[in-house]
Design an enzyme around this catalytic site. Structure first.
Site, PDB file in Angstrom:
ATOM      1  N   HIS A 114       0.832  -1.219   0.000  1.00 24.05           N
ATOM      2  CA  HIS A 114       0.000   0.000   0.000  1.00 24.05           C
ATOM      3  C   HIS A 114       0.860   1.261   0.000  1.00 24.05           C
ATOM      4  O   HIS A 114       0.433   2.313   0.465  1.00 24.05           O
ATOM      5  CB  HIS A 114      -0.993  -0.004   1.175  1.00 24.05           C
ATOM      6  CG  HIS A 114      -2.120  -0.977   0.968  1.00 24.05           C
ATOM      7  ND1 HIS A 114      -3.365  -0.616   0.524  1.00 24.05           N
ATOM      8  CD2 HIS A 114      -2.163  -2.325   1.107  1.00 24.05           C
ATOM      9  CE1 HIS A 114      -4.133  -1.696   0.413  1.00 24.05           C
ATOM     10  NE2 HIS A 114      -3.424  -2.751   0.764  1.00 24.05           N
ATOM     11  N   GLY A 145      -3.866 -12.821  -4.243  1.00 29.01           N
ATOM     12  CA  GLY A 145      -2.937 -11.727  -3.971  1.00 29.01           C
ATOM     13  C   GLY A 145      -1.639 -11.866  -4.755  1.00 29.01           C
ATOM     14  O   GLY A 145      -0.620 -11.294  -4.391  1.00 29.01           O
ATOM     15  N   SER A 166      -2.963 -12.140 -10.501  1.00 35.59           N
ATOM     16  CA  SER A 166      -3.422 -12.819 -11.713  1.00 35.59           C
ATOM     17  C   SER A 166      -3.914 -11.786 -12.720  1.00 35.59           C
ATOM     18  O   SER A 166      -3.788 -11.984 -13.934  1.00 35.59           O
ATOM     19  CB  SER A 166      -4.539 -13.802 -11.380  1.00 35.59           C
ATOM     20  OG  SER A 166      -5.594 -13.142 -10.718  1.00 35.59           O
ATOM     21  N   SER A 167      -4.439 -10.674 -12.244  1.00 34.14           N
ATOM     22  CA  SER A 167      -4.956  -9.667 -13.183  1.00 34.14           C
ATOM     23  C   SER A 167      -3.822  -8.964 -13.924  1.00 34.14           C
ATOM     24  O   SER A 167      -3.900  -8.768 -15.141  1.00 34.14           O
ATOM     25  CB  SER A 167      -5.853  -8.661 -12.462  1.00 34.14           C
ATOM     26  OG  SER A 167      -5.182  -8.079 -11.383  1.00 34.14           O
ATOM     27  N   GLU A 203      -7.077  -1.715 -15.433  1.00 30.30           N
ATOM     28  CA  GLU A 203      -7.512  -2.151 -14.094  1.00 30.30           C
ATOM     29  C   GLU A 203      -8.322  -1.045 -13.389  1.00 30.30           C
ATOM     30  O   GLU A 203      -9.368  -1.294 -12.810  1.00 30.30           O
ATOM     31  CB  GLU A 203      -6.253  -2.476 -13.275  1.00 30.30           C
ATOM     32  CG  GLU A 203      -6.514  -2.960 -11.894  1.00 30.30           C
ATOM     33  CD  GLU A 203      -6.169  -4.433 -11.713  1.00 30.30           C
ATOM     34  OE1 GLU A 203      -5.415  -4.979 -12.531  1.00 30.30           O
ATOM     35  OE2 GLU A 203      -6.673  -5.010 -10.752  1.00 30.30           O
ATOM     36  N   ASP A 240       1.883  -3.898  -9.491  1.00 32.60           N
ATOM     37  CA  ASP A 240       1.717  -5.240 -10.043  1.00 32.60           C
ATOM     38  C   ASP A 240       2.088  -5.284 -11.523  1.00 32.60           C
ATOM     39  O   ASP A 240       2.771  -6.201 -11.990  1.00 32.60           O
ATOM     40  CB  ASP A 240       0.262  -5.714  -9.868  1.00 32.60           C
ATOM     41  CG  ASP A 240      -0.191  -5.635  -8.424  1.00 32.60           C
ATOM     42  OD1 ASP A 240       0.670  -5.509  -7.528  1.00 32.60           O
ATOM     43  OD2 ASP A 240      -1.410  -5.691  -8.190  1.00 32.60           O
TER      44      ASP A 240
HETATM   45  C1  GLA Z   1      -2.803  -4.589  -4.865  1.00 33.34           C
HETATM   46  C2  GLA Z   1      -2.717  -3.442  -5.865  1.00 33.34           C
HETATM   47  C3  GLA Z   1      -1.322  -2.820  -5.859  1.00 33.34           C
HETATM   48  C4  GLA Z   1      -0.897  -2.463  -4.448  1.00 33.34           C
HETATM   49  C5  GLA Z   1      -1.127  -3.642  -3.503  1.00 33.34           C
HETATM   50  C6  GLA Z   1      -0.860  -3.276  -2.067  1.00 33.34           C
HETATM   51  O1  GLA Z   1      -1.969  -5.623  -5.277  1.00 33.34           O
HETATM   52  O2  GLA Z   1      -2.998  -3.904  -7.164  1.00 33.34           O
HETATM   53  O3  GLA Z   1      -1.315  -1.678  -6.695  1.00 33.34           O
HETATM   54  O4  GLA Z   1      -1.547  -1.306  -3.994  1.00 33.34           O
HETATM   55  O5  GLA Z   1      -2.440  -4.146  -3.582  1.00 33.34           O
HETATM   56  O6  GLA Z   1       0.484  -3.041  -1.880  1.00 33.34           O
END
Ligand code: GLA
Length: 407
Positions: free
Chosen positions: A39, A149, A152-153, A185, A197
């Site tokens: 975050h 977590g 995958s997206s 996204e 990501d």
């Molecule tokens: C998800 C979001 C990322 C990031 C994380 C938390 O994976 O896609 O952009 O904010 O949560 O670190």
């Protein structure tokens, strides 16, 4: 056959059965594990993710029409949309002024999974001004667990963006393709996520992490050397599925924005650990704890990079532990399952462990000496059973290469 070859074959086979011909090529992109820095991305801060050896493969071919057709291993059937209709489909209502904050309207118009590839087609056309982009058929196969977590997206976005970039001759570089994925996204799917990501999926390197400054998008490769140090990253997928389009993720993001405003800075990146004493005097207790997580987490990412470079991977365990505590206590995005996974892993010999990704479900990672990997897996399984949770899915991941054309 390696897992990679199996996914490549699955994408080709799906392409052939869906569209009656062979693809012109296959492109793939990985999921990611975030080693540390949670975050922090949408606060203009630092992150340290690595791409994993689980990938999404996209087989693709121009189809000589003005339409995009997509098939996937996520659901039966082909989703078909005219390229020119993408502009009216997206951006999602969630991103339009006055829309309900949690609207994910495309779920109603196309299957939720299809909003990712179609959103990429939409965003890539805009980014490359590739308005004459021709229709294309896509078949997507993935072994990145969904809802765990592990992004995958971003793996779908990276594979599809790479395929369309080549087939449309758009010429975008990997950072621009990551931005295309993020736009899909945020605006097509309606999840208000940061850029981590997509950057990890595009830029990943074998045996290395990506130290990313989310303000400048400057990325440094940081060697991990897990194998040489006799370490593995064990993923404990709690199988508590999460989504970032709704609820907690959005709420945390808003708290961070409020904190930055109260501190008089553009983003929490601009608040240091030394500023926290003042922060506590200008905001309510909950907002302060959210801010404290982000500020200390930014510091931990920088400490982790320094430690990896000066000492090596065996020394970062305490930083992973501290990161988890901060997410559990200050940011409040952990779950009982994630907390049990983390403490079981540590008790079984992991050097450090933390939840990874956006939280509210998903997976924990444990930095584990090779000879303790089986103990960690067994300990997690028995702790989950004792707590009355469904059995976790436990597996190791290796830092791997980012998006590429496979064939
Ligand atoms: C998800 C979001 C990322 C990031 C994380 C938390 O994976 O896609 O952009 O904010 O949560 O670190």
């Amino acid at each position: 056959m390696t897992a990679d070859e199996a996914m490549d074959a699955a994408a080709r086979a799906l392409f052939a059965t869906s569209f009656g011909t062979d693809p012109a090529g296959v492109w793939s992109a990985p999921g990611r594990v975030n080693l540390i820095g949670e975050h922090t991305d949408y606060n203009d801060g630092f992150v340290l993710p690595f791409a994993i050896d689980r990938r999404t493969h996209a087989a693709a071919r121009p189809n000589g029409t003005g339409r995009v057709r997509v098939a996937s291993t996520f659901a039966d059937g082909i989703v078909e949309v005219a390229l020119d209709d993408l502009d009216t489909m997206f951006p999602a209502d969630a991103a339009r002024p006055g829309a309900a904050p949690n609207a994910v309207p495309n779920a109603a118009r196309v299957a939720q999974w299809a909003a990712y590839p179609l959103g990429v087609a939409w965003a890539l056309r805009l980014a490359a001004a590739a308005r004459t982009a021709a229709g294309v058929d896509l078949a997507i196969a993935s072994d990145v667990p969904v809802g765990a977590g592990l992004s995958s997206s971003a793996a779908i976005e990276g594979a599809v963006a790479s395929a369309l970039n080549d087939l449309w001759g758009a010429g975008l570089d990997p950072v621009a393709l990551a931005q295309v994925g993020r736009r899909a996204e945020n605006e097509a799917v309606g999840a208000p996520t940061g850029i981590m990501d997509q950057m990890a999926s595009m830029l990943g390197r074998t045996d290395a992490a990506i130290f990313l400054d989310c303000r400048t998008l400057h990325a440094d490769v940081v060697d991990l050397g897990f194998a040489a140090a006799g370490l593995e990253i064990v993923v404990i997928d709690t199988r508590v599925s999460h989504t970032h389009a709704t609820g907690g993720y959005r709420d945390r993001r808003e708290a961070c924005e409020r904190g930055a405003v109260l501190m008089g800075v553009p983003a929490l990146r601009d608040v240091s650990v030394a500023d926290l004493a003042r922060a506590q005097t200008v905001m309510d207790a909950t907002t302060f704890r959210r801010v404290r997580h982000v500020v200390t987490e930014n510091q931990r990412v920088q400490d982790a990079v320094r430690t990896l470079r000066s000492v090596g991977p065996t020394a970062i365990g305490p930083l992973l532990d501290a990161s988890h505590a901060s997410m559990r206590d200050d940011f409040e995005i952990s779950t009982p399952e994630l907390d049990v996974a983390v403490s079981a892993a540590r008790a079984a010999g992991a050097l450090g462990a933390r939840m990874t990704g956006g939280g509210f479900g998903g997976a924990a990672i444990a930095l584990t000496p090779r000879d303790r990997v089986d103990h960690v897996a067994a300990a997690a399984a028995s702790a989950f059973e004792k707590a009355g949770f469904a059995a976790p899915h436990v597996f190791s991941v290796e830092p791997s290469d980012g998006a590429r054309r496979d064939a």
